[in-house]
Design an enzyme around this catalytic site. Structure first.
Site, short mmCIF file in Angstrom:
data_model
loop_
_atom_site.label_atom_id
_atom_site.label_comp_id
_atom_site.label_asym_id
_atom_site.label_seq_id
_atom_site.Cartn_x
_atom_site.Cartn_y
_atom_site.Cartn_z
N SER A 141 0.86 -1.18 0.00
CA SER A 141 0.00 0.00 0.00
C SER A 141 0.90 1.22 0.00
CB SER A 141 -0.88 0.01 1.26
OG SER A 141 -1.45 1.27 1.49
N TYR A 154 -2.24 -0.40 10.53
CA TYR A 154 -2.34 -0.80 9.12
C TYR A 154 -1.04 -0.49 8.38
CZ TYR A 154 -3.79 -0.89 4.24
OH TYR A 154 -3.87 -1.15 2.90
#
Length: 243
Positions: A141, A154
């Site tokens: 990501s 995250y």
């Protein structure tokens, strides 16, 4: 280079980037196995591909279970004689501030986003070494490069995926390639699983300009289709800045 008849396993294949990747790779001539926990969605995707003459299959898989991952990779190798590519795409993103103390959600992100990737690598490496070729693609990501409020855990999992992939790249022999693909904001179901109200509201604005999942599928196809001897180590794919 054509990817025709390459055998590819895609985890998290029931929606978003995973589903788009399954469809694009199958349409490009690969033999694609979509894996996820939700078999109803997998069956719909695979049935549509088969009806159009493409080669696809699906497996129920929880990436947090290493034995399941091993069994899935072995079954694919037994059925098709090889496994060329594993796309470790499965991921979760229940964002919240650390002070919210959503411990179960932290652990779920660690289990899926980090352990799931390690399980994919651990299951595939022995077989790829034996066949003297293979390609492991890990989906991280933009959060692997920067941290934002509510995303500390995250982002930590995606930093870990980045580190793991670079370590794999440096260690890999036997013609095994390693690629990290880091999407910017992309259309997916990830944000729908945020239980924290503040994080969920912030995500609405953050995701206002998002890439289609097909853009990441194209990046995966690009990495896979490079000739032997060319290793696409790292790709960041973001929405362009609108005027």
């Amino acid at each position: 280079m054509s990817i025709k008849n390459k055998v590819v396993l895609v985890t998290g294949g029931s929606s978003g980037i995973g589903a788009a990747t399954v469809e694009l790779l199958a349409e490009s001539g690969a033999i694609v196995i979509a894996a996820a926990r939700r078999t109803a969605k997998l069956e719909t995707i695979v049935s549509a591909l088969r009806q159009n003459g493409y080669t696809a299959d699906y497996k129920q898989l929880d990436v947090t279970d290493f034995k399941q991952m091993q069994d899935t990779v072995r079954e694919i190798t037994k059925l098709y004689g090889k496994i060329d590519v594993v796309v470790n795409n499965a991921g979760v993103m229940p964002l919240s501030k650390l002070e919210a103390l959503k411990i179960d959600e932290w652990n779920r992100m660690i289990d899926v986003n980090i352990k799931g990737v390690l399980h994919g690598i651990g299951a595939a490496l022995p077989l790829m070494k034996e066949q003297d070729s293979g390609h492991i693609i890990n989906i991280a990501s933009i959060g692997a490069y920067e941290v934002t409020p509510t995303a500390a855990v995250y982002c930590a999992t995606k930093y870990a995926v980045r580190a793991i992939t670079d370590g794999l790249r440096q260690e890999a022999k036997n013609n095994i390639r390693a690629t990290l693909i880091s999407p910017g904001v992309t259309e997916s179901e990830l944000a729908e699983h945020i239980t924290d109200k503040e994080a969920s509201e912030a995500m609405i604005e953050y995701r206002r300009q998002a890439l289609p999942a097909s853009a990441i599928a194209q990046a995966i196809l690009y990495a896979i289709s490079q000739p032997a001897g060319i290793d696409v180590s790292e790709l960041i794919v973001r929405p362009s800045i609108s005027s």
